[in-house]
Each structure stands twice: as structure tokens, then as C-alpha cells.
Write an enzyme that holds these catalytic residues in place. Structure first.
Site, PDB file in Angstrom:
ATOM      1  N   ASP A 362      43.252  68.081   5.869  1.00 17.59           N
ATOM      2  CA  ASP A 362      43.632  68.988   6.970  1.00 17.59           C
ATOM      3  C   ASP A 362      44.089  70.336   6.424  1.00 17.59           C
ATOM      4  O   ASP A 362      44.887  71.022   7.034  1.00 17.59           O
ATOM      5  CB  ASP A 362      44.714  68.341   7.857  1.00 17.59           C
ATOM      6  CG  ASP A 362      45.989  68.018   7.066  1.00 17.59           C
ATOM      7  OD1 ASP A 362      45.962  68.119   5.802  1.00 17.59           O
ATOM      8  OD2 ASP A 362      47.007  67.677   7.679  1.00 17.59           O
TER       9      ASP A 362
HETATM   10  N1  LIG Z   1      39.935  62.399  10.659  1.00 21.70           N
HETATM   11  C1  LIG Z   1      39.995  62.822   9.402  1.00 21.70           C
HETATM   12  N2  LIG Z   1      41.076  62.674   8.708  1.00 21.70           N
HETATM   13  C2  LIG Z   1      41.129  63.119   7.436  1.00 21.70           C
HETATM   14  C3  LIG Z   1      40.026  63.742   6.817  1.00 21.70           C
HETATM   15  N3  LIG Z   1      40.368  64.058   5.552  1.00 21.70           N
HETATM   16  C4  LIG Z   1      41.620  63.664   5.380  1.00 21.70           C
HETATM   17  N4  LIG Z   1      42.123  63.078   6.516  1.00 21.70           N
HETATM   18  C5  LIG Z   1      43.407  62.522   6.783  1.00 21.70           C
HETATM   19  O1  LIG Z   1      44.308  63.575   6.993  1.00 21.70           O
HETATM   20  C6  LIG Z   1      45.606  63.131   6.681  1.00 21.70           C
HETATM   21  C7  LIG Z   1      46.318  64.215   5.951  1.00 21.70           C
HETATM   22  O2  LIG Z   1      47.568  63.775   5.514  1.00 21.70           O
HETATM   23  P1  LIG Z   1      48.860  64.569   5.748  1.00 21.70           P
HETATM   24  O3  LIG Z   1      48.635  66.021   5.576  1.00 21.70           O
HETATM   25  O4  LIG Z   1      49.879  63.961   4.836  1.00 21.70           O
HETATM   26  O5  LIG Z   1      49.250  64.242   7.187  1.00 21.70           O
HETATM   27  P2  LIG Z   1      50.176  65.043   8.150  1.00 21.70           P
HETATM   28  O6  LIG Z   1      50.486  64.152   9.267  1.00 21.70           O
HETATM   29  O7  LIG Z   1      49.538  66.307   8.506  1.00 21.70           O
HETATM   30  O8  LIG Z   1      51.451  65.335   7.279  1.00 21.70           O
HETATM   31  P3  LIG Z   1      52.165  66.697   7.042  1.00 21.70           P
HETATM   32  O9  LIG Z   1      51.166  67.594   6.513  1.00 21.70           O
HETATM   33  O10 LIG Z   1      53.211  66.416   6.094  1.00 21.70           O
HETATM   34  O11 LIG Z   1      52.656  67.176   8.361  1.00 21.70           O
HETATM   35  C8  LIG Z   1      45.438  61.817   5.948  1.00 21.70           C
HETATM   36  O12 LIG Z   1      45.764  60.747   6.790  1.00 21.70           O
HETATM   37  C9  LIG Z   1      43.935  61.756   5.640  1.00 21.70           C
HETATM   38  O13 LIG Z   1      43.460  60.427   5.653  1.00 21.70           O
HETATM   39  C10 LIG Z   1      38.867  63.898   7.577  1.00 21.70           C
HETATM   40  O14 LIG Z   1      37.872  64.438   7.160  1.00 21.70           O
HETATM   41  N5  LIG Z   1      38.899  63.434   8.860  1.00 21.70           N
END
Ligand SMILES: Nc1nc2c(ncn2[C@@H]2O[C@H](COP(=O)(O)OP(=O)(O)OP(=O)(O)O)[C@@H](O)[C@H]2O)c(=O)[nH]1
Length: 461
Positions: A362
Site C-alpha cells: 500500500d
Molecule cells: N489487497 C492487497 N493487499 C496487499 C497487496 N500488497 C500488499 N497487501 C497487503 O497490504 C497490507 C499492508 O500492511 P500494512 O501497511 O502494515 O497495513 P496497514 O493496515 O496499512 O498498517 P499501517 O500502515 O501501519 O497503518 C498487508 O496486509 C499486505 O498483505 C496487494 O497487492 N493487494
């Protein structure tokens, strides 16, 4: 000309049509000349025989009476006939009574009567060649004709008077073949010239006729060469059309058109595949934003341009806050929809010259070009854009997810973003350091409670 060797069709056709023509012309000419020459020789002999007969008839009495004067007169008159070069009249003992000759060097000229010359072949020598049974002798230059002079005899011992003949003398006539030979050579040259004119004329006619065949064949062969070298846009348009060649031309044009269609199809497939490879290599497959590799490339270009122009650029690191719960609550596909929507919202806040890339998960990175030459003003502009993005991303997300069974699920989710900014210009910093600087600022924003913007001023004094 070798028929196995490589020659143009024009030369082949010209030779094939000229060769029999040449043979025919030579054959006909030989036949005609042979016939004409025989006629001329025969005419001369017939004329000689006639002259000899006339002299023989006219000299019977002169020989009988040995009247040399009368015989000489007769010979002189006869010597005026064309081609006659000598007249000899002999008695029954083959004694020469008259021997008149004309200069052999000028047999066609005015008759110049010269007296008998002892250096010329004597009558006895001439008589070796001819006799009653073989009266004509031809030595190539002269024709010698033998004619007996017959005297009529009245048989007194019979009641019935009866004429019988006995040879009282001989006439030897010599005719020069000079005029005949000249006529022959004249005929030969006329015939050769006529044949040459005929052959040249026919050759040019053949060339003209050939051109009607060879020109379209040459056009076809050029077109095939062009097609062979890959020029499928060439089309054959024949200047003149012969049925078979027209069929061939249509076939070639049709084949070229089909090859062109196949090539275009193949090219569009290659272009599509190349585009796909490019997309895979430089773009994120989910959001279609530039990926990390393309971003690094654009950052390097932007840094170089900034160094040249003395105008600041800025790099922003963005991480969505509370993204994970949408994955957990609605599944990965719902999270994907949010990422696509977030990418769209960020793009909408930027100018054409700026770049937004998906860095992974993200995380997004925004590259702002050509801000200002002033650090303060550049900071303000970067902040302004960051604020626009932050505000856009914190709006609620209304997403519609289509399940496998076709049912639609409406999702509402809220998440914000933490943004770290760093500025760059004419500094000896590496791209990697700029990235770390922006990442650090973003981390600070996260630490500070999320949904906010932080500027890292460590690289930019
Ligand atoms: N749907 C989806 N999820 C993804 C993708 N790539 C990564 N993720 C997920 O995005 C999430 C990113 O984690 P974090 O940044 O820690 O989650 P967050 O809830 O935003 O946490 P904070 O950034 O601390 O606020 C993880 O659960 C990954 O599995 C993708 O291409 N698609």
C-alpha cells in the site's frame, strides 16, 4: 549463345526466332543462286552453240572454196557478238583457214579484232578438248564450242537424188565467261544485301514483338524481387497484358495482399506482446502505475534536469493507514479495488509532468518536477500537492465487489495516508538517499499519529 547460360527472356526469344530465319534465308538464297547461276551458264553455252552453228552454216562454201577472205569477214562480224573472244575456222584436214581473236583482257568492251597469234593455243591443242560427241569444254574462264561444218553431197549413182552430209571443216568458237561471272557476283551481292536487309528488318520486328512479352515479364520479375526483399506494398501493374501474364499478375498481387495482411496481423501481435512486456517490465499490473524500476529511471532523469536548471524537485513517500483491515474483512480482491481507487485519486492531484508510482503493497511514491528555484517556495508547492493527496485519500471509499456467483457486494471503508516529503536539487546526493529521506519522513508521519505530512529537511539546506 549458350542456351544453358543465364540470359534475359528477350535474348532467348530473339535468338529462337532469328536462328531458323537465318538458316531459312541462307538455304533459300543458296537454292535460288544455284538455279540462277546454272541458267546463266546454260544461256551462255546455248548462245555459243547457236553462234557456232550459224558460222558453220555460213562458212560451208568459203571452206569448200578456201575463200579465206569471205571466212574472215564472217568471223569478224561474228566476233562483234558479246562474249565471243575467238573464232577459228578449219578445213577438213584441220588446217586453220581463219583465226580471229579479241583481247581477253577486255572481252566486254568494243570488239578489237587482232590477227591470229602463234602464242595462243593452236587449233590442235584446242581440238584435244572437244569433238563431235563432247562439243563443249568449260575451263572456268572460257567456253570452247566445237561445231563441224557439214557439206551436202548429191548422190548421182542413184535414180533418186538423195542428200547426204560429210564434214568439210570445223568451227571452234571461244566465249568468255567474264560477263556471266560478273553478273553472277552482282546477283550474289544483291541477294546477300536483300537477305541482310530482310534479316535486320525481321530482327527489329522480332524485338518489337518481344518487347510486348519481355516488358511485362521484366515488370513481374522486378515485383517478385521486391516482394522477396520484403516490400509487400509493391503492386504489379502491367503496361500491356497477355492473358497468361495477366493471370500470373493477378496471382502475384493476390499473394502479396494476403502476405501483407498476414504481416500486419503478425506485426500487431508483436506490438501487443511488446506492449505487454513493457507493461510487465515498467508498470504495476494492478494499478497500471509506473513500478519501482520506472520510478528510479524517472527520478534519475528528474535529478539531472534539476541539477541543470537549478530548480527544485520533490519526492513523496505515501503509505496508506489502516489498509490491512479491508483485506481482513472483505478479502484481497476488495483491498485491490481500494488500491486502484487510491492510485486514481493520487493521479488526479498531479500535473502531466509529475509521476506517481506504486512502490509495493500500500505504498506509493510521487515525483514532482520543476517546482521553483527557491527552496521555501518549492517546499510550499510540494506541501500543497501533498495536502491535496492526503485530503483525497482520507475520503471514504465506496467500492463494489462482484463475487464469483455474480452478486455485488458494496463496501465502505475509510483509510488515510501518511506522507513524507524530501526536496532535491544541485546536491551531491544519490537517488537512493533521496528515497530513504522521503521514507524516513513518511515514517515520522506514521509515528506522529498517521494522516499527516512530514518534510525531511536533512538533504536540503
Ligand atoms: N489487497 C492487497 N493487499 C496487499 C497487496 N500488497 C500488499 N497487501 C497487503 O497490504 C497490507 C499492508 O500492511 P500494512 O501497511 O502494515 O497495513 P496497514 O493496515 O496499512 O498498517 P499501517 O500502515 O501501519 O497503518 C498487508 O496486509 C499486505 O498483505 C496487494 O497487492 N493487494
Amino acid at each position: 549463345m549458350m542456351f544453358g547460360a543465364k540470359h534475359s527472356i528477350g535474348r532467348h526469344v530473339a535468338w529462337l526466332s532469328l536462328f531458323p530465319l537465318l538458316i531459312m534465308a541462307i538455304g533459300m538464297e543458296t537454292f535460288y543462286l544455284n538455279d540462277r547461276f546454272k541458267d546463266l551458264d546454260s544461256d551462255l553455252i546455248q548462245r555459243g552453240k547457236l553462234i557456232a552453228r550459224q558460222i558453220a552454216a555460213g562458212s560451208e562454201y568459203g571452206v569448200f572454196s578456201r575463200n579465206k577472205e569471205a571466212l574472215r569477214e564472217l568471223a569478224e562480224k561474228t566476233l562483234l557478238e558479246p562474249d565471243v573472244v575467238s573464232i577459228m575456222i578449219l578445213d577438213d584436214n584441220f588446217t586453220v583457214l581463219t583465226d580471229l581473236r579479241r583481247a581477253l583482257a577486255n572481252p566486254a568492251g568494243n570488239a578489237v579484232v587482232i590477227p591470229a597469234d602463234t602464242s595462243k593455243p593452236p587449233a590442235q591443242e584446242l581440238l584435244q578438248h572437244v569433238d563431235y560427241y563432247d562439243p563443249v569444254h568449260d575451263n572456268g574462264k572460257i567456253i570452247l564450242i566445237y561445231q563441224p561444218i557439214l557439206g551436202s553431197q548429191i548422190m548421182l549413182d542413184s535414180l533418186e537424188s538423195k542428200n547426204s552430209y560429210r564434214q568439210v571443216g570445223t568451227v571452234l568458237v571461244q566465249l568468255s565467261k567474264y560477263s556471266t561471272e560478273r553478273l553472277k557476283s552482282k546477283l550474289l551481292w544483291i541477294s546477300i544485301s536483300a537477305s541482310l536487309i530482310f534479316i535486320i528488318f525481321t530482327y527489329f520486328l522480332t524485338l518489337l514483338a518481344n518487347r510486348r512479352i519481355t516488358t511485362p515479364v521484366e515488370q513481374l520479375s522486378h515485383a517478385i524481387k521486391a516482394i522477396g526483399s520484403g516490400n509487400l506494398d509493391s503492386r504489379v501493374n502491367l503496361s500491356s497484358c497477355i492473358t497468361e501474364l495477366c493471370t500470373l499478375t493477378d496471382g502475384i498481387n493476390q499473394m502479396t495482399s494476403e502476405l501483407r495482411t498476414e504481416r500486419d496481423l503478425m506485426q500487431s501481435r508483436i506490438d501487443d506482446a511488446t506492449q505487454q512486456l513493457r507493461e510487465l517490465a515498467f508498470y504495476d499490473t494492478l494499478t497500471h502505475l509506473p513500478n519501482r524500476r520506472l520510478l528510479e529511471d524517472r527520478l534519475a532523469q528528474s535529478m539531472a534536469a534539476s541539477k541543470r536548471s537549478g530548480i527544485y524537485g520533490a519526492l513523496m513517500f505515501l503509505d496508506l493507514d489502516n489498509f490491512k483491515p479491508i483485506n481482513d474483512l472483505y478479502g484481497h480482491a476488495a483491498g485491490d479495488l481500494l488500491l486502484i481507487e487510491a492510485a486514481q485519486r493520487i493521479s488526479n492531484c498531479l500535473r502531466e509532468m509529475d509521476t506517481v508510482a506504486r512502490f509495493g503493497g500500500d505504498e506509493f511514491v510521487v515525483l514532482l518536477n520543476e517546482l521553483s528555484a527557491e527552496y521555501g517556495a518549492s517546499t510550499e508547492q510540494a506541501h500543497f500537492v501533498a495536502e491535496k493527496i492526503r485530503a483525497a485519500l482520507e475520503q471514504n471509499y465506496f467500492l463494489t465487489q462482484i463475487k464469483e456467483d455474480g452478486t455485488r457486494v458494496h463496501i465502505e471503508h475509510h483509510c488515510s495516508s501518511s506522507i513524507g516529503i524530501t526536496l532535491f536539487m544541485d546536491h551531491d546526493v544519490l537517488a537512493e538517499e533521496i528515497m530513504i529521506s522521503a521514507d524516513t519522513a513518511m515514517y515520522q508521519a506514521k509515528q506522529n499519529g498517521r494522516n499527516q505530512i512530514r518534510l525531511n529537511e536533512n538533504n536540503n539546506a
